[in-house]
Enzyme design. Structure first.
Site, mmCIF file in Angstrom:
data_model
loop_
_atom_site.group_PDB
_atom_site.id
_atom_site.type_symbol
_atom_site.label_atom_id
_atom_site.label_comp_id
_atom_site.label_asym_id
_atom_site.label_seq_id
_atom_site.Cartn_x
_atom_site.Cartn_y
_atom_site.Cartn_z
ATOM 1 N N THR A 86 66.464 36.078 11.429
ATOM 2 C CA THR A 86 67.888 35.956 11.083
ATOM 3 C C THR A 86 68.012 34.880 10.005
ATOM 4 O O THR A 86 68.460 33.768 10.294
ATOM 5 C CB THR A 86 68.737 35.596 12.317
ATOM 6 O OG1 THR A 86 68.184 34.435 12.963
ATOM 7 C CG2 THR A 86 68.751 36.748 13.315
ATOM 8 N N GLY A 261 61.998 20.688 8.397
ATOM 9 C CA GLY A 261 62.053 21.876 7.551
ATOM 10 C C GLY A 261 61.711 23.084 8.391
ATOM 11 O O GLY A 261 61.978 23.120 9.588
ATOM 12 N N CYS A 264 63.551 27.502 10.944
ATOM 13 C CA CYS A 264 64.536 27.482 12.034
ATOM 14 C C CYS A 264 65.604 26.408 11.853
ATOM 15 O O CYS A 264 66.763 26.721 11.603
ATOM 16 C CB CYS A 264 63.824 27.288 13.369
ATOM 17 S SG CYS A 264 62.807 28.685 13.849
#
Length: 478
Positions: A86, A261, A264
């Site tokens: 996503t 970083g 996610c």
């Protein structure tokens, strides 16, 4: 039970292998034929400690196989896990749910019997309700596909451990039947005493983004304190140690340095902000904008410190960067702070050589302008400054005396505050780290400013935005 796992990136491949390992009959699904071929041959298409062994064992048992066919998946599964990525929408903070929707659109019309569809991807709150309506329109007559949400809490580098021995399981369900089905899926974990939290889908969807937002806030808080320490001549590591003794705060995630970083945390907190604003409660999470900004600012400060230490001009200067991945024990370079700094130094004219034990190939694909390799001494040959930017264990084992023989100037920036600074200084190195005064830089009284603070905070420092690894793959750990 017969399970399908749709999406075989960091989340899906590990979930599929581990579910087969605990006894389920699992079919992994992905649109990427090369990835499916590799997994079917027992070759993980990415580096994740322990996955090789679990994958090989699961394949040999006959309980795990892979396909590119959603029609085949529909016929196989009693429970279908959605594990696709996503990512952040282009030009927006919001999450891009096209791959989640594509799974539903490609799977549901072929369902022969009623089943449970379980989302594990990180999604905006309200996704379960939206997908339920979508599925009702697509399902064949007489087939009921209920949706539940079971968020993942995996840490790359520890994903196998976190799947087989999670610290909690969260199930967002709308019926007793769905809850009982998930309890059967995770029976082995529940028998081992893993906490199981059964709740509504909205709460389950919020758990993951709330957890990531809290962790991001804690990391950015200590990095903000590092900047204050630079101005005051204080030591952020000692400060964090003292704070960590307070049981209300704790020491974990209070490691000042280059910041977070990966695929996610950055995109998840941005998507959380975007969704909160859609719900009309944006002011409640506006602080996450500052959390994001502080995190990005650490990259700018690190690049500015490097420029200062080589005399104010990086043009033609040889720079060695230790680390390309966003964290150790992974080959993932998505939104890697280390690569963001390396790319910024290159744009300012430096000759940048990047070393990483596992991520060099991905780093070259993401930033072909950088020279990336897996030979540490070669990367440091002739360097006028060395930046330690990813906390790989092997960097703590480097002999600073031996390394000093191959560099041109023994100057080190420890961007993770993880190396034994006294040993490096004893070997003749100048060592700098954000939030930590070097012995030679320790102020003699409270009125003396850290000489680097003005440079680090200079408005001339180049802003470094998130640098995402370009990919054509629609799946992966969300």
């Amino acid at each position: 039970m017969r399970l399908t796992v749709i999406g075989t990136g960091y989340l899906g491949a590990v979930h599929a292998a581990c579910m087969a390992d605990i006894g389920h009959d699992v079919l992994g699904v992905d649109v990427d034929t090369e990835k499916i071929k590799a997994l079917s041959e027992g070759r993980p298409p990415f580096y994740e400690p322990g996955l090789d062994d679990v994958l090989t064992s699961a394949l040999a048992s006959g309980r795990l196989r892979f396909t590119t066919s959603l029609r085949e998946a529909a016929a196989h599964g009693e429970v279908h896990f959605i594990c696709v990525g996503t990512p952040q929408q282009p030009g927006s903070q919001a999450a891009d749910l096209r791959y989640v929707d594509a799974v539903v659109d490609g799977l549901v019309p072929y369902l022969p019997v009623s089943c449970l569809i379980v989302g594990k991807s990180t999604v905006p709150v309200g996704t379960t309700a939206r997908l339920t309506a979508r599925i009702e329109r697509l399902a064949p007559e007489g087939v009921r596909a209920e949706v539940a949400w079971n968020p993942e809490f995996l840490r790359e580098g520890f994903a196998v451990e976190d799947t087989l021995r999670p610290d909690r399981l969260v199930a967002g369900v709308t019926s007793r039947e769905a809850d009982e089905t998930l309890r059967r899926v995770y029976a082995v974990m529940l028998e081992a005493g893993v906490p199981y939290i059964s709740t509504d889908p909205n709460t389950a969807e919020l758990v993951k983004v709330a957890a990531n937002s809290f962790l991001a806030t804690k990391i950015s808080f200590i990095n903000a304190m590092a900047e204050v320490c630079d101005a005051a001549g204080a030591d952020v590591v000692t400060l964090a140690d003292a704070l960590g003794h307070d049981t209300r705060i704790g020491r974990r995630f209070l490691n000042a340095g280059l910041g977070f970083g990966g695929g996610c945390l950055p995109k998840d907190i941005r998507a959380f902000v975007a969704r909160a604003r859609e719900l009309g409660v944006g002011p409640a999470v506006n602080f996450l904008d500052e959390v994001d900004e502080i995190n990005q600012h650490q990259r700018t400060r690190t690049a500015a410190l490097a420029r200062h230490l080589v005399g104010g001009d990086l043009t033609g200067r040889r720079v060695a960067v230790l680390g390309a991945t966003f964290k150790p024990n992974s080959d993932d370079v998505r939104d890697s702070p280390a690569l963001a700094v390396a790319a910024a130094l290159h744009r300012q004219g430096a000759d940048v050589r990047v070393h990483d034990p596992e991520g060099a190939a991905n780093a070259r694909r993401a930033h072909p302008e950088l020279r990336c390799g897996s030979d540490l001494l070669e990367a440091c040959q002739g360097a006028e400054i060395v930046l330690h930017l990813t906390e790989w264990g092997e960097y703590r084992e480097v002999d600073p005396v031996k390394l000093a023989r191959v560099v041109r100037e023994p100057v080190l920036i420890d961007g993770r505050n993880a190396l034994p600074h006294d040993e490096w200084r004893a070997a003749g190195w100048t060592v700098k780290a954000l939030g930590r005064p070097a012995h030679s830089d320790r102020p003699s009284d409270a009125r003396t400013r850290n000489p680097l603070q003005a440079t680090i905070a200079s408005p001339a420092a180049e802003p470094i935005r998130a640098l995402a690894m370009p990919t054509a793959l629609p799946t992966g750990r969300p």
